[in-house]
Write an enzyme that holds these catalytic residues in place. Structure first.
Site, mmCIF file in Angstrom:
data_model
loop_
_atom_site.group_PDB
_atom_site.id
_atom_site.type_symbol
_atom_site.label_atom_id
_atom_site.label_comp_id
_atom_site.label_asym_id
_atom_site.label_seq_id
_atom_site.Cartn_x
_atom_site.Cartn_y
_atom_site.Cartn_z
ATOM 1 C CD GLU A 48 -2.191 2.126 -3.553
ATOM 2 O OE1 GLU A 48 -3.307 2.319 -3.912
ATOM 3 O OE2 GLU A 48 -1.706 2.234 -2.389
ATOM 4 C CG ASP A 105 -1.780 1.123 1.227
ATOM 5 O OD1 ASP A 105 -2.781 1.353 0.454
ATOM 6 O OD2 ASP A 105 -1.717 1.822 2.155
#
Length: 509
Positions: A394, A358
């Protein structure tokens, strides 16, 4: 600044503490006793706090006797698996210098393999006195132990038998992103007492259905121990997604029907037996401690100035590239070690096949911006364990220069939002998208055809947990996030959707 010493518990029989070793970090049982080791570069004393079997009563405090290479450590021959513990860390309380030590606050071991209990919000969780004139510059003397989750010593013994990595080639990888609780919570084949847990996810009907979809890999949204946000609980809501981690080695307690971490391993064994890879969505960019007004739960009280990136000209405040209040300082060797130790633990002990990171740009951030030769990115590539796992970035965050699609080094795959947006725009008929669509459909060579990176460096997706679902894409022109009571402010307004003339559900064919 002199601070009041926290009230000590009544001790029945003092434990015998020995010097122990500065490695490995965490609480490690060797069959005879437990070695405790915790990093803190700026602490002046560390107390190990032992609790009863329910984690409710503090029964003893033991000062760790040795300090080696910034590691506080001790060996306790009386300890064994099942022992519940926490730490109290002494040092300066000087927020302007970045230090927020407060021994009145019980702290979660960053290397805890299991958590016991839930966070119960109380003003005692905060290192400062809420409502005080100078806010976080004040010092709160209330004991937080009754309100904070505790760490638990585990016995890692587990017979994996014939389990082995599935090792799906990248060019054959089809990822199914799902939520361990949400997927099983209403599944009719999952026994009610197992719904919302790892045990529920290994139900044969669940696995059979996923296999029939034709996917190769399951990517679980965050399963690390996380915190329920206070403002959500006050509204009768919960943090469904789990992007608020506080324990990078421990599975979230609510996802364990049995209360044993072996439950996660059993789920992985069942998924591997069905030739499905297991990928974890991991959140190493920030923790649940928030900004300078957040609670003191773990790293803030252990060594705030080391774990977090602080404003260079005023260390009272946090750099917030994550958008959640704080940012882990991955440029520090011991923070880097913690994250890579966590990844290796999940890969080796828990047999996880890969990781989706993330806001991964933060993990490659130096103080002057993103660097694809950042120590963390290099460490993962050269590590003999991690280099064999799937590493998916990401590739963006909220900080300056945070958009890095195509900018990660070889060995990494990346979520490709340009594929997402181009396919959505082309599908709904936007003009001038054909050439870009062709580029995205043939591997996005403009982004990845360099340094030997292959087309599978691009993780192509149209929908994910962020933004509209596939049904939303064909049903709405605008987002409608009213249910979470945030006035529809959260989430992107650029969803490139088309409602076909009716906003929302319609019975008109």
């Amino acid at each position: 600044m002199s601070k009041k010493k926290p009230h000590a518990p009544h001790v029945m029989t003092p434990s015998r503490i020995r010097e122990g070793l500065p490695f490995p970090l965490g609480a490690t049982w060797d069959g005879l006793g437990v070695n405790f080791a915790i990093f803190s570069a700026h602490a002046t004393k560390v107390e190990l706090c032992l609790f009863d079997d329910k984690g409710e009563t503090e029964i003893e405090r033991i000062e760790l006797p040795e300090y080696t290479d910034e590691i506080w450590h001790g060996y306790l021959p009386d300890a064994h698996p099942g022992q519940i513990y926490g730490y109290r860390v002494y040092g300066p309380y000087e927020p302007d210098a970045g230090h927020r030590f407060n021994p009145n606050k019980l702290l979660i071991d960053p290397y805890a393999k299991q958590l016991v209990g839930e966070l119960r919000w109380s003003e005692a969780l905060f290192g400062y006195t809420i409502g005080h004139k100078d806010a976080d510059l004040s010092f709160d003397e209330r004991d937080s132990a009754p309100f904070v989750p505790k760490s638990k010593i585990i016995d890692p013994a587990f017979t994996w038998g014939r389990d082995h990595p599935v090792q799906v080639p990248w060019d054959k990888t089809i990822i199914y992103e799902t939520h361990v609780r949400g997927y099983t919570m209403r599944h009719p084949a999952v026994p009610e007492d197992l719904r919302g847990t790892f045990a529920g996810f290994k139900t044969p009907e669940v696995i059979d259905y996923i296999r029939k979809l034709g996917v190769s890999s399951i990517e679980f949204l965050p399963i690390h121990g996380f915190v329920q946000d206070q403002h959500l609980l006050e509204k009768g809501m919960t943090n469904y997604w789990g992007y608020n981690s506080i324990a990078f080695f421990a599975p979230h307690p609510k996802y364990l029907a049995s209360g044993k971490i072996s439950e996660f391993k059993e789920m992985v064994a069942h998924l591997h037996n069905a030739d499905l890879e297991v990928i974890l969505d991991v959140v190493y960019n920030h923790t649940a401690e928030g900004n300078e007004l957040g609670p003191t739960l773990s790293m803030r009280g252990i060594d705030n100035a080391t774990y977090y990136r602080l404003m260079p000209d005023d260390k009272r405040y946090y750099i917030n590239d994550s958008g959640t209040g704080n940012t882990l300082d991955m440029s520090h060797p011991c923070v880097l070690q913690m994250v890579t130790d966590s990844l290796r633990y999940w890969a080796t002990e828990m047999h996880v096949d890969g990781f989706r990171f993330d806001l991964a740009t933060i993990l490659g951030r130096e103080h002057d911006g993103f660097d694809e030769r950042h120590s963390f990115l290099v460490a993962c590539r050269q590590d003999p364990v991690l280099a064999k796992t799937k590493l998916i970035a990401e590739p963006w965050d909220c900080g300056p220069g945070g958009y890095q699609v195509g900018g990660f080094p070889p060995g990494w795959a990346e979520w490709n939002d340009q594929f997402r947006d181009t396919v959505r725009a082309f599908w709904k008929g936007d003009d001038g998208k054909l050439a870009d669509f062709a580029s995205r459909l043939t591997g996005s060579g403009d982004l990845y055809n360099q340094r030997g990176r292959r087309p599978f460096s691009s993780v192509n997706f149209v929908t994910a947990h962020d933004g509209f679902t596939l049904k939303d894409l064909v049903s709405y022109n605008h987002k409608h996030n009213e249910a979470n009571d945030e006035d529809n402010r959260d989430g992107s307004d650029n969803n490139l959707s088309w409602n076909h003339g009716v906003e929302g559900p319609s019975d008109d064919p």
